[in-house]
Design an enzyme around this catalytic site. Structure first.
Site, PDB file in Angstrom:
ATOM      1  N   GLY A   1      32.083  39.560  35.747  1.00 16.32           N
ATOM      2  CA  GLY A   1      31.261  38.885  36.743  1.00 16.32           C
ATOM      3  C   GLY A   1      31.206  39.612  38.062  1.00 16.32           C
ATOM      4  O   GLY A   1      31.046  38.987  39.104  1.00 16.32           O
TER       5      GLY A   1
ATOM      6  N   ARG B 244      34.259  52.143  41.273  1.00 17.71           N
ATOM      7  CA  ARG B 244      32.893  52.486  40.858  1.00 17.71           C
ATOM      8  C   ARG B 244      32.358  53.683  41.635  1.00 17.71           C
ATOM      9  O   ARG B 244      31.607  54.478  41.106  1.00 17.71           O
ATOM     10  CB  ARG B 244      31.957  51.293  41.070  1.00 17.71           C
ATOM     11  CG  ARG B 244      32.304  50.036  40.296  1.00 17.71           C
ATOM     12  CD  ARG B 244      31.965  50.147  38.820  1.00 17.71           C
ATOM     13  NE  ARG B 244      32.329  48.901  38.140  1.00 17.71           N
ATOM     14  CZ  ARG B 244      33.437  48.740  37.433  1.00 17.71           C
ATOM     15  NH1 ARG B 244      34.278  49.742  37.285  1.00 17.71           N
ATOM     16  NH2 ARG B 244      33.691  47.577  36.849  1.00 17.71           N
TER      17      ARG B 244
ATOM     18  N   ASP C 218      29.777  43.150  38.075  1.00 18.39           N
ATOM     19  CA  ASP C 218      28.837  44.266  38.008  1.00 18.39           C
ATOM     20  C   ASP C 218      27.426  43.764  37.707  1.00 18.39           C
ATOM     21  O   ASP C 218      26.614  43.621  38.602  1.00 18.39           O
ATOM     22  CB  ASP C 218      29.272  45.259  36.933  1.00 18.39           C
ATOM     23  CG  ASP C 218      30.565  45.954  37.321  1.00 18.39           C
ATOM     24  OD1 ASP C 218      30.662  46.344  38.487  1.00 18.39           O
ATOM     25  OD2 ASP C 218      31.451  46.077  36.465  1.00 18.39           O
ATOM     26  N   ARG C 219      27.164  43.484  36.443  1.00 20.32           N
ATOM     27  CA  ARG C 219      25.825  43.031  36.069  1.00 20.32           C
ATOM     28  C   ARG C 219      25.503  41.686  36.699  1.00 20.32           C
ATOM     29  O   ARG C 219      24.363  41.415  37.071  1.00 20.32           O
ATOM     30  CB  ARG C 219      25.740  42.941  34.542  1.00 20.32           C
ATOM     31  CG  ARG C 219      25.698  44.299  33.910  1.00 20.32           C
ATOM     32  CD  ARG C 219      25.966  44.225  32.432  1.00 20.32           C
ATOM     33  NE  ARG C 219      27.386  44.177  32.124  1.00 20.32           N
ATOM     34  CZ  ARG C 219      27.887  44.382  30.910  1.00 20.32           C
ATOM     35  NH1 ARG C 219      27.084  44.619  29.905  1.00 20.32           N
ATOM     36  NH2 ARG C 219      29.181  44.338  30.695  1.00 20.32           N
TER      37      ARG C 219
ATOM     38  N   LYS D 264      33.981  46.303  42.377  1.00 19.56           N
ATOM     39  CA  LYS D 264      35.048  47.320  42.478  1.00 19.56           C
ATOM     40  C   LYS D 264      34.493  48.615  43.072  1.00 19.56           C
ATOM     41  O   LYS D 264      34.369  49.619  42.382  1.00 19.56           O
ATOM     42  CB  LYS D 264      35.668  47.556  41.108  1.00 19.56           C
ATOM     43  CG  LYS D 264      36.493  46.379  40.635  1.00 19.56           C
ATOM     44  CD  LYS D 264      36.859  46.504  39.178  1.00 19.56           C
ATOM     45  CE  LYS D 264      38.061  47.387  38.953  1.00 19.56           C
ATOM     46  NZ  LYS D 264      38.386  47.500  37.521  1.00 19.56           N
TER      47      LYS D 264
ATOM     48  N   CYS E  16      28.773  38.042  33.220  1.00 25.96           N
ATOM     49  CA  CYS E  16      28.851  39.123  32.237  1.00 25.96           C
ATOM     50  C   CYS E  16      30.293  39.127  31.749  1.00 25.96           C
ATOM     51  O   CYS E  16      30.762  38.081  31.319  1.00 25.96           O
ATOM     52  CB  CYS E  16      28.409  40.440  32.831  1.00 25.96           C
ATOM     53  SG  CYS E  16      29.232  40.862  34.367  1.00 25.96           S
TER      54      CYS E  16
END
Lengths: 564, 636
Positions: free
Chosen positions: A361, A404, A363-364, A400, A358
């Site tokens: 690289g 997050r 999260d999604r 993170k 993403c």
């Protein structure tokens, strides 16, 4: 009293502050009692012990779950009723508690100060509770959660064909890329090209997160590779090294003749990212690029907020469905599951390798790779395997967590806060409801993990990367691992219907998606009381009870026969 | 003489049939076809009187078949993968038989090579159109939309054949008149062990009731030969102290002559549910002292009853100008009046049509899907009915200290009134949650209670405009949907499964059994349904059949099951609405796994028992040995 309290105090937990005269405001009245603040949790005990059975605390909130503390009543003018003068505590798992306290000078201020210290220790340069609650005192034979995932063991399990892929220690000191784990798997051909080449390849990717192997199907050699976006920028920069590296990945799979690159972002966002120096792969040889249209962390955060509002404090019978619909939460879940389906299809049916990325690289990408692996590999659907999956794709490859989940910091207004990991668990829940027999664990495990994601009791989800966690803050020795606890209480998570399955082809149609109310509505008594998941628990208890009884009888039988 | 007549008629029939079809069929086929027809003529042997009539009807049915057989039809969409085959049309069935696989090709799917039988009655709507508008030579598409929401799409090579098929099916599926109904021609392939027509006799039910409530109720035969109320059965249960003359007068005061009768008696609180039609108060404010006496006879001294109106307040008061109305507070001073608005039959029909349309739409985006789903109002209808039923149950089980009789009525008292009464019983009474109890409930409340199945279920979700009248409405389906919600919330408390509900749903629309034929008991008697057809329950109660409907996780639960009607607890009945769009193997696997686990548990338990016995034996042996040892020592 002292004795009773110590029964619930965890190792390393100590009482920090006690406010004797508090009053809890519930939906239909108020309750007098005392509030106890420890370094791990906030507890409210009713003064009138007859109110509740066994004098359990009315509420028990881990400090890590506290999102914000607000003063209400009088001066701040937020309270609705005039007689309320107190505080409001909102939590990250959709709970909100209102307490009124005596208006003697400074009583409330002291309370709020005490709360702020325990809830947001990092803001005040203090240690989180995980560092007080270490592993000591565990049973000798307990599984150590920190060793549940060992890269060498895991990659050996995957049976990586050494001719095409190999483990490398190029990142042993986290010099190549600080957010990646120490041990990486890259094409053998790339290792032979040397360190300098690898550095150039990494430099072309955002945060130096180059493409490395996540999972391999040892029979077809199709792989899932993850990375961050390439830094093409506005000028459509190209990197021959990166293209060569991609070629090596293509060649590593003898069955496939191309690599499908899944960019998790909507194509518009990818374009916008070019302005910031990012971008996407253009005209790579034998590579196909597809966008998966998954929204970014900010959209996800706002969406979940709306969904949660529809479930707490009470469900609005008339508008519930409209609210759920307008939150678009299920829509976001659907777009992820569609992406997962694409990846599973590419890897399993087309036997093609895939690269998932993403923007950064973490999260999604983590969502997509871990969910795809969950569908592809039955090992990850066991309790141990699920722990390995999370350790590998989330903890070691960097997510993170501290931003997050705003761990130990007051993150109520933080733009970086986003329930990405919760969304991942929600997707697991959706897959689990579609394939209930193929998971060794049940929904309770997901809820437990979601709880400890915020609780700060364990070191597993603290900090942003392996380096920060294990080297900078040495969580491995200073804190306990969530998986130790999970494996110890394994019985509670067992799905009695479990059978080992194969590859799961999930249905991502909106027809089958459902709101995970047992988690998002867990503090709404009306919802919890109507849930039917009692059934599985009931079944499990029976099964375990019968098993235990049988065991008992058999031992007795053996004893008596040996006596004879 | 009768035999002679039969022979003469048969030969006439042969001649007609032969002349019609001799050129379109070869000899072997003709013989098969005739055999089939002859069989059908002679099945209802008991109907000697009507035999002649039936023969004529068969000929009429045959008349409707324009084309009996079409070869080379391609099944594009249906319950199985696409394949080519032949369509045959018989008087009650459409048969699609797939072409045999070419030699050398291995048959992968055994199921797919079987014939597909379809009752014409099951067809809700037929659509025939050319594949390409400008090129009729490419053939036509025949789409059959079934009452169980399945859609069958055939490609027929010749456009003319396609239209002929369409016209034949259209006509055969919409024949009106009992004489054509398939149950009259159906011959049971099994031996009836437990005749469903006599299994749920009112007198037996009443005997059970008298044990629990002696001297409170009696069976009244006032409606013998349906002299008073056409939609009630001949025997009804009424309060004991009320004479038949009062019932007769009260009937004139109630819509459809439906005077108050007992629906359910709850033994633990001594409260009962009564149901009836709306009072015919009208603009003139009529009152009926006898009706008041009937109701008041249910009340203990100082207790108050509750009247639950299944309409909402506006509809209830608007009915007054049309001659209906609501019981006035002055005349029924000991009764509290509660409106529990349930949907009207038209709303339910529209709701179902919309929700089926939505679930058939594969291309729909998830954008505001939920909102659209809920704007179909189907789920609201379910919630409203469930809510009203829970209210009734609450009045029965929780209100006050003394008994609280509850009177339920809507307009005519044949639709949602029945749904509400029967759901309240399921909530309250563990018996109604067993298979047998549920069957009894449907037989008593719906079939004998006068729900007009033939009118309401003439069409389901696809039929529209010209073919449907104002009377069609999926009330019974809504009731089944409510039961599904209860099963969803209390999965262990029901002896039957969701599959049983789906089975009932299909049979209430088209069936080879006579249970759901006709609008009321009177129709059944007039057409001698009970003599000439087989009851659905005769089939269901066969042990081999029954086993597939048994919920393996069932644990009898005597308690009242209070449903939640909050929006997050009401689920869409996926198995009903997405039955043909989704793959249900996974869900079935779970059910199977659960059943296996249950079996294993039972095996373990029996092992525990046997081990326990062994331990006891061994212990006895051991003590014997010690005793003998001691004895030996002593002697030493």
């Amino acid at each position: 009293m002292e004795c009773k309290q110590s029964s619930w105090l965890l190792r390393g937990e100590s009482i920090q502050y006690t406010e004797k005269s508090m009053c809890l405001l519930v939906l239909n009245g108020r309750m007098d009692g005392q509030m106890i603040i420890t370094n791990y949790r906030l507890i409210f005990e009713s003064r009138n012990c007859d109110d509740i059975d066994e004098s359990k605390p009315i509420f028990d909130i881990a400090v890590g779950l506290v999102l914000k503390i607000q003063k209400i009543g009088k001066q701040s003018g937020l309270g609705r009723a005039r007689d309320i003068y107190g505080i409001m505590i909102c939590t990250k798992d959709n709970n909100c508690i209102k307490l009124s306290c005596s208006d003697v000078v400074n009583r409330r201020k002291n309370l709020v100060d005490a709360l702020n210290i325990v809830c947001f220790p990092v803001d005040r340069a203090k240690k989180m509770f995980a560092f007080c609650n270490n592993n000591e005192g565990r049973r000798e034979d307990a599984v150590d959660g920190w060793t549940i995932y060992e890269p060498q063991k895991e990659f050996r399990r995957l049976e990586i064909p050494s001719s095409s892929w190999d483990l490398t220690t190029i990142n042993a000191n986290y010099q190549l890329t600080s957010t990646y784990p120490r041990i990486l798997v890259i094409p053998t051909a790339a290792i032979q090209c040397g360190k300098e080449f690898m550095k150039r390849v990494a430099n072309f990717r955002s945060k130096e997160r180059l493409a490395v192997l996540s999972w391999i199907d040892s029979t077809t050699e199709a792989v899932i590779v993850r990375s961050s976006q390439p830094l093409t920028g506005m000028t459509m920069k190209k990197s021959t090294d990166d293209e060569l590296y991609m070629k090596m990945i293509v060649d590593a799979n003898t069955n496939g003749h191309r690599v499908v690159i899944y960019d998790a972002r909507p194509s518009v966002n990818a374009q916008v990212n070019r302005a910031k120096g990012g971008g996407y792969e253009i005209e790579y040889d034998r590579c196909a690029l597809k966008f998966l249209n998954i929204q970014n962390i900010h959209v996800v955060r706002d969406s979940l907020k709306k969904l949660q509002d529809s479930l707490f404090p009470r469900v609005n019978n008339k508008n519930y469905v409209r609210q759920v619909d307008e939150s678009r939460w299920l829509h976001h879940i659907q777009s992820i599951l569609e992406g997962v389906w694409c990846i599973v299809n590419t890897v399993h049916n087309e036997k093609c390798s895939t690269l998932v990325h993403c923007s950064d690289g973490w999260d999604r990408t983590s969502q997509l790779t871990s969910l795809s692996m969950l569908c592809l590999d039955p090992y990850y659907r066991t309790i141990e395997g699920f722990a390995v999956l999370i350790e590998k794709e989330w903890c070691s490859f960097g997510h993170k967590f501290s931003q997050r989940c705003s761990q130990g910091i007051d993150g109520s207004t933080d733009n970086e806060r986003s329930p990405i990991f919760i969304q991942f668990l929600d997707c697991v829940f959706q897959i689990m409801s579609q394939f209930p027999v193929f998971f060794e664990f049940n929904e309770s495990l997901l809820i437990e993990i979601a709880h400890h994601l915020y609780s700060t009791r364990f070191g597993t989800f603290l900090f942003n990367s392996e380096k920060e966690r294990m080297i900078d803050n040495s969580c491995g020795t200073e804190t306990a691992s969530l998986w130790t606890e999970i494996m110890e209480r394994k019985k509670e998570w067992i799905n009695p219907l479990y059978v080992k399955g194969f590859v799961l082809f999930l249905n991502s149609s909106h027809r089958v998606l459902q709101v995970w109310i047992s988690y998002y509505g867990r503090h709404n008594d009306e919802i919890i009381n109507t849930l039917s998941n009692k059934m599985s628990r009931y079944g499990l208890n029976r099964a375990l009870g019968a098993k235990a009884l049988l065991q008992q009888i058999v031992t007795k039988y053996e004893q008596s026969s040996s006596r004879v | 003489q009768r035999m002679l007549l039969r022979l003469v008629l048969l030969s006439v029939f042969f001649a007609v049939v032969a002349a019609r079809y001799i050129d379109s069929m070869n000899y072997g086929e003709l013989r098969n076809f005739l055999d089939d027809q002859i069989m059908q003529v002679f099945i209802p042997r008991r109907m000697v009187r009507q035999e002649r009539l039936q023969l004529l009807q068969i000929m009429e049915l045959v008349d409707a078949i324009e084309i009996p057989r079409v070869n080379g039809v391609f099944l594009r969409k249906g319950p199985r993968e696409a394949q080519t085959g032949t369509i045959c049309i018989l008087s009650h069935h459409l048969i699609f038989s797939p072409d045999p696989p070419s030699p050398g090709v291995k048959v992968v799917n055994e199921e797919a090579s079987k014939e597909l039988w379809l009752l014409h009655r099951m067809v809700d709507k037929v659509v025939a159109e050319p594949i390409a508008k400008d090129d009729p030579s490419r053939g036509g598409i025949l789409a059959l939309k079934l009452k169980n929401f399945l859609m069958l799409i055939f490609e027929v090579r010749s456009l003319n054949e396609c239209f002929a098929l369409s016209r034949s099916i259209e006509r055969l599926s919409n024949l009106s008149g009992f004489q054509y109904e398939y149950p009259f021609y159906y011959r049971v392939p099994f031996t009836v062990l437990d005749d469903g027509w006599t299994a749920f006799d009112l007198e037996a039910e009443f005997a059970k009731l008298t044990v629990r409530a002696p001297d409170q109720f009696r069976i009244s035969y006032v409606n013998e030969n349906f002299g008073i109320c056409p939609t009630y059965p001949e025997k009804v249960i009424v309060p004991r102290g009320i004479g038949d003359d009062y019932l007769r007068i009260s009937a004139t005061f109630r819509d459809g002559f439906r005077f108050p009768v007992l629906s359910y008696y709850h033994a633990s609180t001594k409260s009962c549910i009564m149901r009836c039609g709306q009072p015919l108060i009208g603009p003139a404010n009529r009152r009926c002292k006898e009706d008041e006496t009937i109701l008041n006879s249910l009340l203990a001294p100082h207790s108050r009853g509750i009247i639950i109106d299944t309409r909402n307040k506006n509809v209830g008061s608007a009915a007054k100008s049309k001659g209906g109305g609501v019981e006035s507070q002055q005349c029924y001073s000991q009764w509290r009046y509660v409106f529990c608005g349930t949907p009207r039959i038209r709303e339910m029909h529209d709701g179902l049509t919309k929700i089926v349309e939505l679930s058939n739409d594969d291309r729909i985006s998830s954008n505001h899907f939920l909102h659209r789903l809920y704007s179909t109002q189907w789920i609201h209808s379910i919630t409203d009915i469930l809510c009203a039923s829970a209210n009734v149950a609450q009045c029965i089980a929780c209100e006050g200290t003394s008994e609280v009789p509850v009177l339920v009525h809507g307009g005519e008292g044949t639709d949602t009134t029945l749904a509400v009464c029967s759901l309240a019983q399921i909530i309250l009474d563990a018996d109604a949650r067993t298979i047998r109890g549920f069957e009894a409930l449907i037989e008593r409340e719906w079939i004998a209670g006068g729900h007009c199945f033939s009118s309401r279920n003439a069409h389901s979700a696809y039929g529209e405009g010209v073919v449907t009248g104002p009377k069609e409405s999926p009330v019974f389906l809504a009731f089944l949907n409510c039961v599904f919600e209860l099963i969803q919330q209390f999965p262990l408390s029901f002896e039957f499964t969701e599959g049983f509900l789906l089975f009932l749903f299909e049979h209430s629309y088209a069936s080879e059994f006579g249970s759901f034929l006709g609008n009321c008991e009177r129709d059944k008697k007039e057409w001698r349904v009970k003599e000439c057809t087989v009851s659905l329950w005769s089939y269901v109660n066969n042990p081999e059949i029954l086993v597939q409907f048994v919920n393996s996780l069932y644990e009898p639960n005597e308690k009242v099951i209070w449903p939640s009607v909050a929006p997050q607890s009401i689920h869409l009945w996926s198995r009903l609405l997405h039955r043909w769009q989704m793959n249900w193997d996974e869900k079935d696997a779970v059910t199977k796994a659960a059943a296996d686990a249950k079996l294993k548990e039972k095996a373990l338990q029996s092992r525990v028992h046997s081990l326990k016995r062994q331990i006891a034996d061994l212990a006895r042996e051991a003590s014997l040995i010690t005793a003998t040892n001691d004895g030996l020592k002593l002697t030493e």
